[in-house]
Scaffold this motif. Sequence first.
Motif, PDB file in Angstrom:
ATOM      1  N   GLU A   1     -48.511 -20.017-142.760  1.00  0.00           N
ATOM      2  CA  GLU A   1     -49.260 -21.079-142.089  1.00  0.00           C
ATOM      3  C   GLU A   1     -50.762 -20.911-142.341  1.00  0.00           C
ATOM      4  N   LEU A   2     -51.239 -19.664-142.312  1.00  0.00           N
ATOM      5  CA  LEU A   2     -52.644 -19.416-142.610  1.00  0.00           C
ATOM      6  C   LEU A   2     -52.974 -19.873-144.036  1.00  0.00           C
ATOM      7  N   LEU A   3     -52.165 -19.435-144.980  1.00  0.00           N
ATOM      8  CA  LEU A   3     -52.428 -19.785-146.375  1.00  0.00           C
ATOM      9  C   LEU A   3     -52.408 -21.295-146.582  1.00  0.00           C
TER      10      LEU A   3
ATOM     11  N   ALA B   1     -58.558 -23.817-138.039  1.00  0.00           N
ATOM     12  CA  ALA B   1     -57.457 -24.722-137.704  1.00  0.00           C
ATOM     13  C   ALA B   1     -56.478 -24.071-136.739  1.00  0.00           C
ATOM     14  N   PRO B   2     -55.965 -24.851-135.789  1.00  0.00           N
ATOM     15  CA  PRO B   2     -54.885 -24.324-134.962  1.00  0.00           C
ATOM     16  C   PRO B   2     -53.647 -24.145-135.826  1.00  0.00           C
ATOM     17  N   LEU B   3     -52.897 -23.104-135.532  1.00  0.00           N
ATOM     18  CA  LEU B   3     -51.625 -22.839-136.197  1.00  0.00           C
ATOM     19  C   LEU B   3     -50.506 -23.141-135.202  1.00  0.00           C
ATOM     20  N   PRO B   4     -49.275 -23.243-135.661  1.00  0.00           N
ATOM     21  CA  PRO B   4     -48.189 -23.539-134.714  1.00  0.00           C
ATOM     22  C   PRO B   4     -48.069 -22.485-133.613  1.00  0.00           C
ATOM     23  N   THR B   5     -47.628 -22.939-132.468  1.00  0.00           N
ATOM     24  CA  THR B   5     -47.408 -22.070-131.316  1.00  0.00           C
ATOM     25  C   THR B   5     -46.092 -21.318-131.479  1.00  0.00           C
TER      26      THR B   5
ATOM     27  N   GLU C   1     -45.254 -18.174-124.675  1.00  0.00           N
ATOM     28  CA  GLU C   1     -45.875 -19.064-125.654  1.00  0.00           C
ATOM     29  C   GLU C   1     -47.183 -18.424-126.110  1.00  0.00           C
ATOM     30  N   VAL C   2     -47.325 -18.303-127.431  1.00  0.00           N
ATOM     31  CA  VAL C   2     -48.562 -17.757-127.981  1.00  0.00           C
ATOM     32  C   VAL C   2     -49.178 -18.826-128.877  1.00  0.00           C
ATOM     33  N   ARG C   3     -50.332 -19.339-128.468  1.00  0.00           N
ATOM     34  CA  ARG C   3     -51.066 -20.303-129.291  1.00  0.00           C
ATOM     35  C   ARG C   3     -51.909 -19.529-130.283  1.00  0.00           C
ATOM     36  N   TYR C   4     -51.844 -19.933-131.538  1.00  0.00           N
ATOM     37  CA  TYR C   4     -52.561 -19.246-132.612  1.00  0.00           C
ATOM     38  C   TYR C   4     -53.549 -20.161-133.309  1.00  0.00           C
ATOM     39  N   TRP C   5     -54.587 -19.534-133.847  1.00  0.00           N
ATOM     40  CA  TRP C   5     -55.564 -20.192-134.709  1.00  0.00           C
ATOM     41  C   TRP C   5     -55.758 -19.325-135.933  1.00  0.00           C
ATOM     42  N   GLU C   6     -56.180 -19.953-137.020  1.00  0.00           N
ATOM     43  CA  GLU C   6     -56.698 -19.139-138.119  1.00  0.00           C
ATOM     44  C   GLU C   6     -58.141 -18.862-137.759  1.00  0.00           C
TER      45      GLU C   6
END
Length: 134
Positions: free
Chosen positions: A126-128, A66-70, A81-86
């Motif tokens: 957010e990951l959890l 899943a994408p996580l918040p930027t 800006e850092v885009r994150y994913w789990e």
Amino acid sequence: MSDDVIRAAGCVLWRQGRDVEIALVHRPRYDDWSHPKGKLKRGEEAAGCAVREVREETGMACVLGAPLPTARYEVGGRPKEVRYWEARAVSGAFTPSREVDALLWLPPAAARVRLTQERDRWLVDELLSALRVA
């Protein structure tokens, strides 16, 4: 979006053993502990960058989830800006480098404490949430 924005991507990298463990990398240049991340190369998509950075910094192949918040913050007066994913680690082995000299696998509570920047800590929650783990 302005062209002066520094664009980066990364992952909250995890593995499932008995419990969830989160990978944190130590960058000697900044003497900090963070999630694996890095700047996009010209023409690179954020998801591809995130997977590449995980491989380069941790030695791990991963499967994006899943994408996580930027994350948005300033670096040297420029917006970043850092885009994150789990991302679940599936294979690989860490080898220290000049960029990343240590990798730790920690339970979520310990990862929150070890992260240097406050702005990185909320990504553990957010990951959890994405994994539906209490």
